[in-house]
Structures are given as structure tokens and as C-alpha cells.
Motif scaffolding. Structure first.
Motif, PDB file in Angstrom:
ATOM      1  N   GLY A 155       0.896  -1.763  -0.268  1.00 28.94           N
ATOM      2  CA  GLY A 155       0.244  -0.356  -0.142  1.00 28.94           C
ATOM      3  C   GLY A 155       0.888   1.018   0.071  1.00 28.94           C
ATOM      4  O   GLY A 155       0.108   2.663  -0.062  1.00 28.94           O
ATOM      5  N   GLU A 156       2.225   1.045   0.365  1.00 30.24           N
ATOM      6  CA  GLU A 156       3.095   2.535   0.352  1.00 30.24           C
ATOM      7  C   GLU A 156       3.037   2.501  -1.453  1.00 30.24           C
ATOM      8  O   GLU A 156       2.878   1.171  -2.209  1.00 30.24           O
ATOM      9  CB  GLU A 156       4.393   2.347   1.084  1.00 30.24           C
ATOM     10  CG  GLU A 156       3.752   1.560   2.528  1.00 30.24           C
ATOM     11  CD  GLU A 156       4.760   1.815   3.201  1.00 30.24           C
ATOM     12  OE1 GLU A 156       5.785   2.270   3.356  1.00 30.24           O
ATOM     13  OE2 GLU A 156       4.618   1.869   4.684  1.00 30.24           O
ATOM     14  N   MET A 157       3.711   3.586  -1.302  1.00 32.28           N
ATOM     15  CA  MET A 157       4.142   4.278  -2.504  1.00 32.28           C
ATOM     16  C   MET A 157       5.239   3.107  -3.193  1.00 32.28           C
ATOM     17  O   MET A 157       6.511   2.913  -2.224  1.00 32.28           O
ATOM     18  CB  MET A 157       4.639   5.731  -2.631  1.00 32.28           C
ATOM     19  CG  MET A 157       5.264   6.193  -4.345  1.00 32.28           C
ATOM     20  SD  MET A 157       5.839   7.852  -4.064  1.00 32.28           S
ATOM     21  CE  MET A 157       4.450   8.928  -3.862  1.00 32.28           C
ATOM     22  N   TRP A 158       5.385   2.930  -4.745  1.00 33.73           N
ATOM     23  CA  TRP A 158       6.893   2.021  -5.001  1.00 33.73           C
ATOM     24  C   TRP A 158       7.672   3.424  -5.207  1.00 33.73           C
ATOM     25  O   TRP A 158       7.976   4.481  -5.931  1.00 33.73           O
ATOM     26  CB  TRP A 158       6.176   1.525  -6.272  1.00 33.73           C
ATOM     27  CG  TRP A 158       4.944   0.412  -6.130  1.00 33.73           C
ATOM     28  CD1 TRP A 158       4.072   0.076  -5.320  1.00 33.73           C
ATOM     29  CD2 TRP A 158       5.778  -0.918  -5.653  1.00 33.73           C
ATOM     30  NE1 TRP A 158       2.969  -0.702  -5.298  1.00 33.73           N
ATOM     31  CE2 TRP A 158       3.969  -1.803  -5.189  1.00 33.73           C
ATOM     32  CE3 TRP A 158       6.467  -2.162  -5.797  1.00 33.73           C
ATOM     33  CZ2 TRP A 158       4.058  -2.827  -5.196  1.00 33.73           C
ATOM     34  CZ3 TRP A 158       6.482  -3.411  -5.489  1.00 33.73           C
ATOM     35  CH2 TRP A 158       5.466  -3.789  -5.077  1.00 33.73           C
ATOM     36  N   VAL A 159       8.827   2.294  -4.978  1.00 29.98           N
ATOM     37  CA  VAL A 159      10.236   3.084  -5.107  1.00 29.98           C
ATOM     38  C   VAL A 159      10.878   2.431  -6.256  1.00 29.98           C
ATOM     39  O   VAL A 159      11.503   1.097  -6.251  1.00 29.98           O
ATOM     40  CB  VAL A 159      10.995   3.347  -4.697  1.00 29.98           C
ATOM     41  CG1 VAL A 159      12.184   4.013  -5.162  1.00 29.98           C
ATOM     42  CG2 VAL A 159       9.899   4.128  -2.778  1.00 29.98           C
ATOM     43  N   CYS A 160      11.371   2.707  -8.264  1.00 26.75           N
ATOM     44  CA  CYS A 160      12.348   2.476  -8.220  1.00 26.75           C
ATOM     45  C   CYS A 160      13.606   1.976  -8.430  1.00 26.75           C
ATOM     46  O   CYS A 160      14.617   2.647  -7.604  1.00 26.75           O
ATOM     47  CB  CYS A 160      12.079   2.714 -10.029  1.00 26.75           C
ATOM     48  SG  CYS A 160      13.136   2.724 -11.500  1.00 26.75           S
TER      49      CYS A 160
END
Length: 267
Positions: A155-160
Motif C-alpha cells: 500500500g505504500e508508494m513504490w520506489v524504482c
């Protein structure tokens, strides 16, 4: 007129034997030369030293001071003689010259010697050169073939995760630790470990894939910048028996991706 006779002459005349003066003197001298067990000195040597001292100094009233002179001679004999020139007389001019010579020699001894630095061999010139930097694999090739997105919790923001450079792969192989989940500090390390795991676990049954453009299986592009090695499912693959796939020698299993080299690249 009667002649006065000495006692030895009377004894000799009585016994009709002439006295032997040489023999008597030798016996007397040997007796006087008997050494003392305590000091090793003899009465003969002591008397010789006393006579020499008396004749050289000619003191008055020698008879009254004989015992005192005897004691002084003994003291001088057993006292350490630190000044060997105590009996040498020097005139004032000679004494001045001796003192000047003494000062001159002392000055030479006290003068410090000049230190001469040793000659050192020429310093060797290093011929070492830093190795050339290893080129980075472009996006879509090698360790950067795929892009990975991560997050700490669902549910948290995805990081590339960023692309890798060869140095990061080499360093990641030397690190053994548990990650903390801090992406700001560990994103490069996490990306390198994912690339290593993906390269080591990309396996398939032998013959399941074909490599190249599809027309010929040997058509594999190995040139730099020519793209990664392409593989496609083999339409003619008939599979292997379960016994073959469970063989502990893993003969029927192969890696279908490129191995990461020690330099941190796949090509």
C-alpha cells in the motif's frame, strides 16, 4: 799491646775455622727476603725503600722518626698511585706549555664531527597505472535488463531501484549482512543483490528455450551494444521424464540467462 778481636773472630779462632763472609751475607739476605703471608712483602724490600726515601729526602732527626718513616713507606706502597708523574718536577714555563697542549687536545676531542648523510639509491619510479574503468551496461542489457520496483509495506508508494554499475556488483559480493529496510541507504545494495539472485536462479529444463533470432539456434549476438542474448520457447520441446528432472546430477537443467562475470557485467 793486645789486639781486640770481634766475637766471630774469637769463635773462629777457637774452632780453627775461618769465617765465610759471602756465605753469611747470602744467608742473611735470603732471610730478609722472606715474604709476608699477609701482604707478600719482605723486610729486605721494605728496608731498601726506606733507605731510598731517606737518602732522597734527607730528613732531620731520622733516628727519632724512623718508625714514622717506616709507616709512611708502607702506606705509599699499598696506596693506589693515580698520578704517575708526581715525582717529576716541571718548571713554570714547562707547566704552562703542558696546560696549553692539554687544552688544545681537549678542544679537538670535544669538537663534534660533521655528519655526512649517506648516499641513497635513486628512488624507483612506479609503473603502476590504474585499470581502465569498466563500462556500464545500458538499460535493457545484462544486469540492467529489467527494472525493479520495491516498497517497505503493501500500500505504500513504490520506489524504482536504480540501474547498476559494475563496481556495485563487485562490492555487493563482499558484503554479508541483513538489510534494515532503509531504501535511501541500501537501494544500490538491494538492486545488486536482486541482479545476482536473478542471474543465479534463471534455470529451465534443457532444450526448453532456443537462442537467437529464431531462424538459427546459434545466432547469438555477443557484440558490445548489440542487445542482450535473446531466448524464446522452443516449439519442438517434448519435455523430459520426471525421473530425468529429479536426477540429483541436474543434467537436464540449465541456466538460460547469462552469468554475471567477476568484473560486474554479463558481457
Amino acid at each position: 799491646m793486645s789486639q781486640l778481636l770481634l766475637e766471630p773472630d774469637i769463635i773462629a779462632a777457637t774452632e780453627n775455622v775461618l769465617p765465610d763472609l759471602n756465605s753469611d751475607l747470602v744467608l742473611a739476605k735470603n732471610f730478609l727476603k722472606q715474604q709476608s703471608a699477609a701482604t707478600g712483602d719482605s723486610l729486605y724490600d721494605h728496608l731498601v725503600d726506606m733507605v731510598h726515601k731517606i737518602l732522597s729526602q734527607k730528613p732531620p732527626d731520622m733516628v727519632d722518626n724512623f718508625e714514622q718513616y717506616s709507616w709512611e713507606v708502607k702506606q705509599e706502597k699499598f696506596r693506589p698511585n693515580f698520578d704517575l708523574l708526581n715525582d717529576v718536577y716541571l718548571s713554570p714555563s714547562q707547566l704552562t706549555l703542558v696546560r696549553r697542549m692539554e687544552e688544545m687536545f681537549r678542544g679537538k676531542e670535544d669538537k663534534p664531527k660533521e655528519l655526512v648523510p649517506p648516499k641513497l639509491p635513486p628512488e624507483p619510479v612506479s609503473t603502476w597505472q590504474a585499470p581502465a574503468p569498466i563500462p556500464v551496461e545500458r538499460p535493457g542489457q545484462g544486469v540492467n535488463k529489467k527494472v525493479y520496483w520495491v516498497c517497505n509495506n503493501p500500500g505504500e508508494m513504490w520506489v524504482c531501484l536504480p540501474d547498476l554499475i559494475p563496481e556495485q556488483i563487485r562490492v555487493a559480493r563482499l558484503i554479508v549482512r541483513v538489510m534494515t529496510g532503509n531504501l535511501d541507504a541500501e537501494r544500490n545494495f538491494l538492486r545488486a543483490q536482486i541482479a545476482r539472485i536473478a542471474a543465479a536462479t534463471s534455470i529451465s529444463p534443457q532444450g526448453f528455450y532456443t537462442y537467437g533470432s529464431g531462424e538459427e539456434e546459434e545466432d547469438i549476438d555477443m557484440e558490445e551494444g548489440g542487445g542482450d542474448m535473446a531466448f524464446n520457447p522452443n516449439p519442438f520441446f517434448r519435455g523430459h521424464t520426471l525421473k530425468d528432472l529429479l536426477d540429483t546430477n541436474l543434467t537436464y537443467w540449465v541456466h538460460h540467462g547469462r552469468h554475471i562475470l567477476k568484473q560486474g557485467r554479463t558481457i
